[in-house]
Design an enzyme around this catalytic site. Structure first.
Site, PDB file in Angstrom:
ATOM      1  CB  VAL A  23      21.742  -2.726  -2.284  1.00  0.00           C
ATOM      2  CG1 VAL A  23      22.619  -1.769  -2.821  1.00  0.00           C
ATOM      3  CG2 VAL A  23      20.432  -2.988  -3.035  1.00  0.00           C
ATOM      4  CG  ASP A 128      -0.009   0.214  -4.437  1.00  0.00           C
ATOM      5  OD1 ASP A 128      -0.618  -0.099  -3.366  1.00  0.00           O
ATOM      6  OD2 ASP A 128       0.502   1.158  -4.969  1.00  0.00           O
TER       7      ASP A 128
HETATM    8  O1  F6P Z   1       1.602   3.116  -3.161  1.00  0.00           O
HETATM    9  C1  F6P Z   1       1.369   2.728  -2.100  1.00  0.00           C
HETATM   10  C2  F6P Z   1       0.128   3.368  -1.523  1.00  0.00           C
HETATM   11  O2  F6P Z   1       0.107   2.848  -0.052  1.00  0.00           O
HETATM   12  C3  F6P Z   1      -0.937   3.371  -2.070  1.00  0.00           C
HETATM   13  O3  F6P Z   1      -1.596   1.799  -1.901  1.00  0.00           O
HETATM   14  C4  F6P Z   1      -1.856   4.478  -1.606  1.00  0.00           C
HETATM   15  O4  F6P Z   1      -2.929   4.733  -2.747  1.00  0.00           O
HETATM   16  C5  F6P Z   1      -0.840   5.391  -1.392  1.00  0.00           C
HETATM   17  O5  F6P Z   1       0.508   4.704  -1.622  1.00  0.00           O
HETATM   18  C6  F6P Z   1      -1.074   6.335  -0.244  1.00  0.00           C
HETATM   19  O6  F6P Z   1       0.070   7.270  -0.297  1.00  0.00           O
HETATM   20  P1  F6P Z   1       0.358   8.274   1.051  1.00  0.00           P
HETATM   21  O7  F6P Z   1       1.161   7.559   2.157  1.00  0.00           O
HETATM   22  O8  F6P Z   1       1.271   9.412   0.402  1.00  0.00           O
HETATM   23  O9  F6P Z   1      -1.004   8.593   1.537  1.00  0.00           O
END
Ligand code: F6P
Length: 323
Positions: A23, A128
């Site tokens: 970017v 994800d």
């Molecule tokens: O969206 C990415 C992710 O790693 C998911 O796979 C998981 O459910 C979530 O974030 C975990 O979030 P945090 O880092 O807030 O625990």
């Protein structure tokens, strides 16, 4: 368009730095001033905005995480928070914004554009792979390879001790990471939110494996699976079937770190550059992705409301090959 702001938001993903670099450098080449916003939407609210140059993004393409930091901002969900963010966008003279993140990030972008008319382009950055409008999200390939490396190591010890392992992988409410990693490690079963999980069926399968003298069994459990996760499935299976010494591993945040794979670096470079060009072309409220190898744009409303489609043929393949 004279100045644009870029930020990362939500869970970090390997390759976000490569996207920031693209970017910044594409902006400079198009004679647009790039500004980095620290701490995602919260940084917009707090005015943590600084001009970047080519040197600010040197030596980051290989680094995991995000140099701009990431926060899930509760304040941005309020109209007062968004007003403060808009005041800073005006103060710094930002004519457009590029947000690198996932579902929540683009939902925020959509509301902000509706309220204040600031052109926004989204870049899919999440391990994800759950966004509609791109074949792959930045970070997914790296996370997949991390999971595979970890599970291969577990397979070694599982074989040595004749054990049954339940391994929980991330993915929020989607099974992309679980499905592809499960195929890659030759998992005996893969439990994902997109399909129903029947404990009786799983137990039957494990009994068969026992009869076939399998020395190690790996069950991949997506964190969003309806069973409630690896510990829960392991406990329920144990009530009916106790012929293997059983262990549970939750891989956790190791899946989010590490140096991005070549695939993620290339994807991030393409999407970062395309996002800037899209802003200059007058596009707004869209996520830029790669579909069938080509750059594609999808309105935020579609990118966030529809999941990327899981390839059910892959699940059947996994079952066939594990039989
Ligand atoms: O969206 C990415 C992710 O790693 C998911 O796979 C998981 O459910 C979530 O974030 C975990 O979030 P945090 O880092 O807030 O625990």
């Amino acid at each position: 368009m004279k100045s644009i702001g870029v930020f990362t938001s939500g869970g970090d993903a390997p390759g976000m730095n490569a996207a920031i670099r693209a970017v910044v450098r594409t902006s400079i080449s198009c004679r647009v001033k790039p500004f980095g916003v620290l701490h995602g939407y919260q940084g917009l609210i707090d005015g943590e905005i600084q001009e970047m140059n080519s040197h600010s993004v040197s030596n980051i393409i290989q680094r995991g995480g995000t140099i701009l930091k990431s926060v899930r901002s509760m304040e941005f969900m309020t109209p007062e928070g968004r007003k403060k963010a808009f005041d800073n966008v005006s103060k710094f003279g930002l004519d457009g914004l590029v947000a690198i993140g996932g579902d929540g990030t683009f939902t925020g972008a959509k509301i902000f554009t509706e309220e204040y008319g600031i052109p926004f382009i989204g870049i899919p950055g999440t391990i994800d792979n759950d966004l509609y409008g791109t074949d792959y999200t930045i970070g997914y390939d790296t996370a997949l390879n991390t999971v595979v490396q970890m599970v291969d190591k577990i397979r070694d010890t599982a074989s040595s001790h004749n054990r049954l392992f339940f391994i929980e992988v991330m993915g929020k409410d989607a099974g992309f990471l679980a499905l592809r990693s499960g195929i890659s490690v030759g998992a005996e079963a893969i439990l994902i939110p997109e399909t129903s999980t029947y404990i009786d069926k799983l137990v039957d399968k494990l009994r068969n494996e026992r009869k076939r003298h399998k020395t190690s069994l790996i069950i991949i459990v997506a964190e969003g699976d309806q069973s409630g996760g690896a510990f829960e499935v392991a406990a329920r299976v144990k009530e009916q079937f106790n012929q293997y010494d059983t262990r549970v591993t939750v891989l956790g945040h190791v899946q989010r770190g590490g140096s991005p794979s070549a695939m993620d670096r290339v994807l991030a470079s393409r999407l970062g550059s395309a996002a800037v060009k899209a802003l200059l072309d007058g596009k707004k409220d869209v996520m830029v992705g790669v579909v069938n190898k080509e750059i594609a744009f999808t309105p935020f409303s579609r990118a966030t409301k529809h999941h990327n489609k899981l390839n059910m043929d892959l699940l059947q393949l996994a079952e066939l090959l594990a039989s």
